[in-house]
Motif scaffolding. Structure first.
Motif, PDB file in Angstrom:
ATOM      1  N   VAL A 133       0.877  -1.220  -0.199  1.00 35.15           N
ATOM      2  CA  VAL A 133      -0.009   0.008  -0.080  1.00 35.15           C
ATOM      3  C   VAL A 133       0.852   1.364   0.153  1.00 35.15           C
ATOM      4  O   VAL A 133       1.786   1.531   0.920  1.00 35.15           O
ATOM      5  N   GLY A 134       0.660   2.176  -0.991  1.00 34.12           N
ATOM      6  CA  GLY A 134       1.357   3.379  -1.053  1.00 34.12           C
ATOM      7  C   GLY A 134       0.428   4.320  -0.137  1.00 34.12           C
ATOM      8  O   GLY A 134      -0.800   4.434  -0.165  1.00 34.12           O
ATOM      9  N   ALA A 135       1.080   5.228   0.622  1.00 32.97           N
ATOM     10  CA  ALA A 135       0.643   6.355   1.315  1.00 32.97           C
ATOM     11  C   ALA A 135       0.882   7.594   0.799  1.00 32.97           C
ATOM     12  O   ALA A 135       2.233   7.754   0.215  1.00 32.97           O
ATOM     13  N   ALA A 136       0.255   8.656   1.076  1.00 28.08           N
ATOM     14  CA  ALA A 136       0.432  10.134   0.721  1.00 28.08           C
ATOM     15  C   ALA A 136       1.779  10.417   1.608  1.00 28.08           C
ATOM     16  O   ALA A 136       1.894  10.137   2.681  1.00 28.08           O
ATOM     17  N   VAL A 137       2.673  11.251   0.909  1.00 31.32           N
ATOM     18  CA  VAL A 137       3.990  11.423   1.548  1.00 31.32           C
ATOM     19  C   VAL A 137       4.209  13.097   1.799  1.00 31.32           C
ATOM     20  O   VAL A 137       5.258  13.371   1.986  1.00 31.32           O
ATOM     21  N   GLY A 138       3.083  13.772   1.390  1.00 32.79           N
ATOM     22  CA  GLY A 138       3.266  15.249   1.789  1.00 32.79           C
ATOM     23  C   GLY A 138       2.707  16.157   0.706  1.00 32.79           C
ATOM     24  O   GLY A 138       2.323  15.380  -0.327  1.00 32.79           O
ATOM     25  N   VAL A 194       0.122  12.539  -3.155  1.00 30.99           N
ATOM     26  CA  VAL A 194       1.421  12.136  -3.416  1.00 30.99           C
ATOM     27  C   VAL A 194       1.949  10.730  -2.819  1.00 30.99           C
ATOM     28  O   VAL A 194       1.944  10.454  -1.806  1.00 30.99           O
ATOM     29  N   PHE A 195       2.349   9.762  -3.740  1.00 34.79           N
ATOM     30  CA  PHE A 195       2.645   8.420  -3.462  1.00 34.79           C
ATOM     31  C   PHE A 195       4.065   7.972  -3.838  1.00 34.79           C
ATOM     32  O   PHE A 195       4.698   8.923  -4.399  1.00 34.79           O
ATOM     33  N   THR A 196       4.654   7.184  -3.393  1.00 32.45           N
ATOM     34  CA  THR A 196       5.965   6.690  -4.146  1.00 32.45           C
ATOM     35  C   THR A 196       5.431   5.479  -4.788  1.00 32.45           C
ATOM     36  O   THR A 196       4.543   4.637  -4.365  1.00 32.45           O
ATOM     37  N   SER A 203       0.006   2.474  -4.960  1.00 36.25           N
ATOM     38  CA  SER A 203      -0.968   2.389  -4.045  1.00 36.25           C
ATOM     39  C   SER A 203      -1.682   1.076  -4.261  1.00 36.25           C
ATOM     40  O   SER A 203      -2.836   1.106  -5.075  1.00 36.25           O
ATOM     41  N   GLY A 204      -1.571   0.340  -3.178  1.00 40.64           N
ATOM     42  CA  GLY A 204      -2.277  -0.943  -3.271  1.00 40.64           C
ATOM     43  C   GLY A 204      -2.192  -1.759  -4.882  1.00 40.64           C
ATOM     44  O   GLY A 204      -0.912  -1.950  -5.409  1.00 40.64           O
ATOM     45  N   GLY A 205      -3.193  -1.989  -5.283  1.00 37.47           N
ATOM     46  CA  GLY A 205      -3.489  -2.568  -6.604  1.00 37.47           C
ATOM     47  C   GLY A 205      -3.288  -1.328  -7.847  1.00 37.47           C
ATOM     48  O   GLY A 205      -3.517  -1.539  -8.977  1.00 37.47           O
ATOM     49  N   TYR A 206      -3.548   0.070  -7.414  1.00 35.36           N
ATOM     50  CA  TYR A 206      -3.216   1.022  -8.415  1.00 35.36           C
ATOM     51  C   TYR A 206      -1.918   1.175  -8.889  1.00 35.36           C
ATOM     52  O   TYR A 206      -0.904   1.041  -8.149  1.00 35.36           O
ATOM     53  N   GLY A 262      10.273   3.980  -5.539  1.00 32.74           N
ATOM     54  CA  GLY A 262      10.699   5.002  -4.790  1.00 32.74           C
ATOM     55  C   GLY A 262      10.438   6.139  -5.247  1.00 32.74           C
ATOM     56  O   GLY A 262      10.541   7.276  -4.482  1.00 32.74           O
ATOM     57  N   GLY A 263      10.046   6.365  -6.606  1.00 30.49           N
ATOM     58  CA  GLY A 263       9.890   7.478  -7.110  1.00 30.49           C
ATOM     59  C   GLY A 263       8.740   8.207  -6.803  1.00 30.49           C
ATOM     60  O   GLY A 263       7.609   7.338  -6.230  1.00 30.49           O
ATOM     61  N   ARG A 264       8.382   9.331  -6.775  1.00 27.83           N
ATOM     62  CA  ARG A 264       7.277  10.027  -6.400  1.00 27.83           C
ATOM     63  C   ARG A 264       6.317  10.164  -7.616  1.00 27.83           C
ATOM     64  O   ARG A 264       6.692  10.431  -8.604  1.00 27.83           O
TER      65      ARG A 264
END
Length: 224
Positions: A3-8, A153-155, A178-181, A218-220
């Motif tokens: 799961v990707g999370a918003a990072v800012g 904003v995800f990675t 983000s998850g399966g996205y 790891g890229g945004r």
């Protein structure tokens, strides 16, 4: 799935487009780009669009699917009807040299503008490549789920360097944020929302993202 999370958050630009001073090739009435053909006029258009940062695929003079994707993008940026066809109006817009403005101001990332259905590679606040994209269509599917693309904003959490079969279809060289996205290649990238929530680009666009390492693990990814 990861799961990707918003990072800012990031600062928002007030403008939607800026002008790049480029010299565009003069054309004659009988020497215009035409879909489905191969010609010098088509190749000149590919070069003109590429000079503005629009991804056209190879400069082979063929006005095919890759060129259609580039024309969708330039028409979106300039507020024109998205029919992927060259016209004098499109030509005038190209001559004015307008390209999208990034919302981010520093670093390397990919921005996805849901409102205009554009994907942009951005480096230190400058848009360097523009693609047509297709995101979630907002319709219900699969027992009450809604086909929305998450904002934030995800990675990139992981990537698969092949055609991957998912519960909702085939994803070409997907990069999951983000998850399966995922941002992934597709054989169908219309100029409007059409996916179950992923961000689609053409096969050749996805190949370019991989080849240039423009979206590594790891890229945004900023989706707004």
């Amino acid at each position: 799935m990861l799961v990707g999370a918003a990072v800012g958050a990031a600062p928002v630009a007030v403008a939607h487009a800026e002008r790049w001073p480029i010299k565009v090739t003069q054309r004659h009435q009988a020497d215009v780009p035409k879909p489905g053909t191969t010609s010098a006029a088509n190749r000149r258009l590919q070069k003109d669009l590429s000079a503005l940062g629009y991804f056209t695929g190879p400069w082979n003079g063929y006005y095919g699917p890759d060129m259609a994707q580039a024309m969708f993008a330039v028409q979106k940026v300039n507020g024109l009807r998205t029919d992927a066809r060259w016209s004098e109006e499109v030509e005038r817009k190209i001559r004015r040299g307008f390209v999208p403005v990034a919302r981010s101001t520093s670093g390397d990332l990919v921005e996805v503008d849901i409102g205009r259905q554009l994907l942009m590679v951005v480096r230190n606040g400058k848009v360097v490549k523009v693609f047509n994209t297709s995101s979630g269509n907002g319709k219900p599917y699969g027992g009450g789920k809604i086909a929305n693309t998450p904002r934030g904003v995800f990675t990139v959490q992981r990537q698969v360097n092949k055609m991957e079969k998912s519960p909702l279809g085939l994803l070409y060289r997907p990069k999951y944020f983000s998850g399966g996205y995922a941002i992934h290649g597709s054989g169908r990238v219309p100029p409007k929302p059409a996916s179950h929530g992923c961000v689609r680009v053409s096969y050749e666009a996805m190949n370019w993202l991989w080849k240039t390492n423009s979206l590594p693990v790891g890229g945004r990814v900023w989706i707004y």
